[in-house]
Design a protein around this motif. Structure first.
Motif, PDB file in Angstrom:
ATOM      1  N   LYS A  18       0.832  -1.214   0.000  1.00 51.07           N
ATOM      2  CA  LYS A  18       0.000   0.000   0.000  1.00 51.07           C
ATOM      3  C   LYS A  18       0.862   1.258   0.000  1.00 51.07           C
ATOM      4  CE  LYS A  18      -3.625   0.272   2.609  1.00 51.07           C
ATOM      5  NZ  LYS A  18      -4.513   0.193   3.800  1.00 51.07           N
ATOM      6  N   ALA A  19       1.970   1.224   0.752  1.00 53.45           N
ATOM      7  CA  ALA A  19       2.850   2.393   0.802  1.00 53.45           C
ATOM      8  C   ALA A  19       3.515   2.654  -0.539  1.00 53.45           C
ATOM      9  CB  ALA A  19       3.903   2.193   1.889  1.00 53.45           C
ATOM     10  N   LEU A  20       3.765   1.593  -1.299  1.00 55.56           N
ATOM     11  CA  LEU A  20       4.412   1.759  -2.602  1.00 55.56           C
ATOM     12  C   LEU A  20       3.460   2.271  -3.678  1.00 55.56           C
ATOM     13  CD1 LEU A  20       6.652  -1.447  -2.887  1.00 55.56           C
ATOM     14  CD2 LEU A  20       7.349   0.861  -2.261  1.00 55.56           C
ATOM     15  N   MET A  21       2.180   2.129  -3.452  1.00 54.27           N
ATOM     16  CA  MET A  21       1.209   2.542  -4.460  1.00 54.27           C
ATOM     17  C   MET A  21       1.202   4.048  -4.619  1.00 54.27           C
ATOM     18  SD  MET A  21       0.010  -0.269  -5.579  1.00 54.27           S
ATOM     19  CE  MET A  21      -1.435   0.293  -6.470  1.00 54.27           C
ATOM     20  N   PRO A  22       1.044   4.567  -5.846  1.00 54.65           N
ATOM     21  CA  PRO A  22       0.831   3.786  -7.071  1.00 54.65           C
ATOM     22  C   PRO A  22       2.119   3.364  -7.779  1.00 54.65           C
ATOM     23  CG  PRO A  22       0.543   6.099  -7.534  1.00 54.65           C
ATOM     24  CD  PRO A  22       0.831   6.013  -6.070  1.00 54.65           C
ATOM     25  N   ALA A  23       3.234   4.072  -7.553  1.00 59.11           N
ATOM     26  CA  ALA A  23       4.430   3.730  -8.345  1.00 59.11           C
ATOM     27  C   ALA A  23       5.724   4.090  -7.641  1.00 59.11           C
ATOM     28  CB  ALA A  23       4.363   4.420  -9.704  1.00 59.11           C
ATOM     29  N   ASP A  24       5.744   4.052  -6.307  1.00 60.61           N
ATOM     30  CA  ASP A  24       6.985   4.347  -5.590  1.00 60.61           C
ATOM     31  C   ASP A  24       7.930   3.157  -5.642  1.00 60.61           C
ATOM     32  OD1 ASP A  24       6.793   7.001  -4.722  1.00 60.61           O
ATOM     33  OD2 ASP A  24       5.401   6.435  -3.119  1.00 60.61           O
ATOM     34  N   THR A  25       9.204   3.425  -5.387  1.00 62.01           N
ATOM     35  CA  THR A  25      10.236   2.394  -5.426  1.00 62.01           C
ATOM     36  C   THR A  25      10.910   2.301  -4.066  1.00 62.01           C
ATOM     37  OG1 THR A  25      10.652   2.761  -7.772  1.00 62.01           O
ATOM     38  CG2 THR A  25      12.375   1.640  -6.526  1.00 62.01           C
ATOM     39  N   ALA A  26      11.074   1.070  -3.579  1.00 60.73           N
ATOM     40  CA  ALA A  26      11.794   0.823  -2.334  1.00 60.73           C
ATOM     41  C   ALA A  26      13.169   0.266  -2.662  1.00 60.73           C
ATOM     42  CB  ALA A  26      11.023  -0.162  -1.457  1.00 60.73           C
ATOM     43  N   HIS A  27      14.168   0.665  -1.881  1.00 59.13           N
ATOM     44  CA  HIS A  27      15.541   0.224  -2.124  1.00 59.13           C
ATOM     45  C   HIS A  27      16.036  -0.629  -0.965  1.00 59.13           C
ATOM     46  CE1 HIS A  27      16.096   2.914  -5.617  1.00 59.13           C
ATOM     47  NE2 HIS A  27      15.281   3.724  -4.943  1.00 59.13           N
ATOM     48  N   ARG A  28      16.835  -1.610  -1.286  1.00 61.44           N
ATOM     49  CA  ARG A  28      17.351  -2.519  -0.255  1.00 61.44           C
ATOM     50  C   ARG A  28      18.498  -1.855   0.486  1.00 61.44           C
ATOM     51  NH1 ARG A  28      18.676  -8.943  -1.144  1.00 61.44           N
ATOM     52  NH2 ARG A  28      19.350  -9.398   0.993  1.00 61.44           N
ATOM     53  N   ASP A  29      18.452  -1.925   1.835  1.00 64.74           N
ATOM     54  CA  ASP A  29      19.504  -1.308   2.630  1.00 64.74           C
ATOM     55  C   ASP A  29      20.549  -2.340   3.049  1.00 64.74           C
ATOM     56  OD1 ASP A  29      18.369  -2.774   4.670  1.00 64.74           O
ATOM     57  OD2 ASP A  29      17.545  -1.047   5.739  1.00 64.74           O
TER      58      ASP A  29
ATOM     59  N   THR B 222       6.334  11.929   3.434  1.00 65.67           N
ATOM     60  CA  THR B 222       4.989  11.626   3.933  1.00 65.67           C
ATOM     61  C   THR B 222       4.807  10.190   4.424  1.00 65.67           C
ATOM     62  OG1 THR B 222       4.261  11.094   1.689  1.00 65.67           O
ATOM     63  CG2 THR B 222       3.950  13.369   2.448  1.00 65.67           C
ATOM     64  N   LYS B 223       5.718   9.276   4.081  1.00 60.85           N
ATOM     65  CA  LYS B 223       5.517   7.883   4.487  1.00 60.85           C
ATOM     66  C   LYS B 223       6.834   7.136   4.553  1.00 60.85           C
ATOM     67  CE  LYS B 223       4.206   6.872  -0.313  1.00 60.85           C
ATOM     68  NZ  LYS B 223       3.132   6.367  -1.186  1.00 60.85           N
ATOM     69  N   THR B 224       6.845   6.099   5.380  1.00 62.35           N
ATOM     70  CA  THR B 224       7.992   5.220   5.540  1.00 62.35           C
ATOM     71  C   THR B 224       7.489   3.791   5.590  1.00 62.35           C
ATOM     72  OG1 THR B 224       9.221   6.885   6.788  1.00 62.35           O
ATOM     73  CG2 THR B 224       9.967   4.608   6.984  1.00 62.35           C
ATOM     74  N   ALA B 225       8.170   2.892   4.875  1.00 59.50           N
ATOM     75  CA  ALA B 225       7.777   1.485   4.873  1.00 59.50           C
ATOM     76  C   ALA B 225       9.019   0.610   4.769  1.00 59.50           C
ATOM     77  CB  ALA B 225       6.828   1.199   3.711  1.00 59.50           C
ATOM     78  N   ARG B 226       9.003  -0.516   5.494  1.00 57.51           N
ATOM     79  CA  ARG B 226      10.119  -1.455   5.476  1.00 57.51           C
ATOM     80  C   ARG B 226       9.577  -2.876   5.388  1.00 57.51           C
ATOM     81  NH1 ARG B 226      14.914   0.868   7.522  1.00 57.51           N
ATOM     82  NH2 ARG B 226      14.589   2.976   8.368  1.00 57.51           N
ATOM     83  N   LEU B 227      10.310  -3.731   4.681  1.00 57.06           N
ATOM     84  CA  LEU B 227       9.913  -5.133   4.590  1.00 57.06           C
ATOM     85  C   LEU B 227      11.160  -5.984   4.354  1.00 57.06           C
ATOM     86  CD1 LEU B 227       7.228  -6.747   4.674  1.00 57.06           C
ATOM     87  CD2 LEU B 227       7.342  -6.835   2.178  1.00 57.06           C
ATOM     88  N   PRO B 228      11.285  -7.108   5.085  1.00 54.61           N
ATOM     89  CA  PRO B 228      12.444  -7.981   4.895  1.00 54.61           C
ATOM     90  C   PRO B 228      12.530  -8.514   3.468  1.00 54.61           C
ATOM     91  CG  PRO B 228      11.299  -8.532   6.922  1.00 54.61           C
ATOM     92  CD  PRO B 228      10.425  -7.554   6.186  1.00 54.61           C
ATOM     93  N   ALA B 229      13.753  -8.833   3.043  1.00 53.58           N
ATOM     94  CA  ALA B 229      13.987  -9.297   1.671  1.00 53.58           C
ATOM     95  C   ALA B 229      13.199 -10.565   1.364  1.00 53.58           C
ATOM     96  CB  ALA B 229      15.479  -9.519   1.454  1.00 53.58           C
ATOM     97  N   ALA B 230      13.067 -11.466   2.358  1.00 52.50           N
ATOM     98  CA  ALA B 230      12.344 -12.719   2.110  1.00 52.50           C
ATOM     99  C   ALA B 230      10.887 -12.447   1.743  1.00 52.50           C
ATOM    100  CB  ALA B 230      12.422 -13.614   3.337  1.00 52.50           C
TER     101      ALA B 230
ATOM    102  N   HIS C 236      16.192  -3.138  -5.649  1.00 50.10           N
ATOM    103  CA  HIS C 236      14.998  -2.319  -5.484  1.00 50.10           C
ATOM    104  C   HIS C 236      13.757  -3.106  -5.888  1.00 50.10           C
ATOM    105  CE1 HIS C 236      14.919  -1.833  -9.840  1.00 50.10           C
ATOM    106  NE2 HIS C 236      16.215  -1.529  -9.776  1.00 50.10           N
ATOM    107  N   CYS C 237      12.579  -2.554  -5.564  1.00 49.72           N
ATOM    108  CA  CYS C 237      11.310  -3.166  -5.965  1.00 49.72           C
ATOM    109  C   CYS C 237      10.259  -2.077  -6.107  1.00 49.72           C
ATOM    110  CB  CYS C 237      10.859  -4.231  -4.962  1.00 49.72           C
ATOM    111  SG  CYS C 237      10.415  -3.568  -3.331  1.00 49.72           S
ATOM    112  N   ARG C 238       9.244  -2.383  -6.886  1.00 45.37           N
ATOM    113  CA  ARG C 238       8.132  -1.446  -7.096  1.00 45.37           C
ATOM    114  C   ARG C 238       6.880  -2.241  -7.451  1.00 45.37           C
ATOM    115  NH1 ARG C 238       8.756   1.150 -12.953  1.00 45.37           N
ATOM    116  NH2 ARG C 238       7.211   2.506 -12.022  1.00 45.37           N
TER     117      ARG C 238
END
Length: 255
Positions: A13-24, A35-43, A60-62
């Motif tokens: 939901k945080a990535l919608m509609p087209a944001d990109t998350a990067h692996r740290d 406006t928002k922060t989201a984290r999710l494990p690689a698995a 990265h992922c989107r």
């Protein structure tokens, strides 16, 4: 369909509609904006990629075009699960209520060993009607229910208060009628429990009553409230007052 874990749903939901998350450096995919922060494990991200919910690689992922449909299915699954664990009812105004949230639900449930419930169905119905009436009257939680019968109508004209509208005014008048019809203690307890959702122990403490006394007063008050509204444990029809023929003379029998 198995429902995804809450963290995965929130991440998508945080990535919608087209944001990109990067692996740290800790192996988590992170989205961080003003406006928002989201984290999710690689698995978990890898699992979502395999399901076609996300595009991505080791950096990265989107979201994919399938992501909105996936989220919609998750919401539908959550609603269906919740509906299996609650009892819903719609009143005459099409207001849907969860009966398990009723302040009378526990007292209306059968006792252990199949014993009768403390409250009968007609008493519970009377309490639910009163609950709806208090909601329509727009009485706040600060209103005390051991009140002068005319006060709730006068309150609408107090300085600084907005006119509650015709529905609220009518509901307050009906509450006044109930307060006048029932004995004061019964009216106070019924309105406190059904209208303000107070616990019986709280009521006993406030009034200095012995333990379990509020429970008995509540049942007496609900029984009188049911009678006020014409509700009873048994259905009763109108008593006939003689037979009236549509014709000047009725035949003794029909062939």
């Amino acid at each position: 369909m198995a429902r995804a874990d809450v963290r995965s749903i929130r991440f998508v939901k945080a990535l919608m509609p087209a944001d990109t998350a990067h692996r740290d450096e800790h192996g988590q995919y992170v989205l961080e904006t003003a406006t928002k922060t989201a984290r999710l494990p690689a698995a978990s991200v890898t699992r979502l990629i395999s399901m076609g919910v996300l595009h991505g690689n080791a950096r990265h992922c989107r979201p994919t075009p399938e992501a909105p449909n996936w989220l919609a299915r998750q919401r539908s699954s959550a609603t269906a699960y919740a509906d299996q664990h609650r009892r819903l009812s719609a009143d005459a105004d099409s207001i849907v209520r969860n009966l398990d949230e009723s302040p009378l639900a526990r007292l209306a449930a059968p006792g252990t060993g199949g014993s009768h419930a403390f409250l009968a169905p007609h008493q519970v119905e009377a309490g639910e009607r009163l609950r709806q009436l208090v909601e329509r009257a727009q009485l706040g939680a600060r209103t005390t229910m051991s009140y002068d019968a005319s006060r709730s109508i006068r309150a609408r004209s107090a300085p600084g208060m907005a006119d509650p509208g015709d529905i609220a005014i009518d509901a307050r008048r009906r509450l006044d009628d109930i307060a006048r019809a029932l004995p004061p203690d019964c009216a106070g307890v019924v309105l406190d429990v059904c209208g303000l959702l107070k616990g019986l122990q709280v009521i006993e403490t406030e009034r200095g009553w012995p333990r379990r006394s509020a429970k008995l007063v509540l049942r007496i008050g609900l029984d009188q409230l049911a009678a006020f509204w014409g509700l009873s444990a048994e259905a009763r029809g109108v008593v006939a007052r003689g037979n009236h023929a549509w014709f000047e003379q009725r035949p003794h029998r029909f062939e």
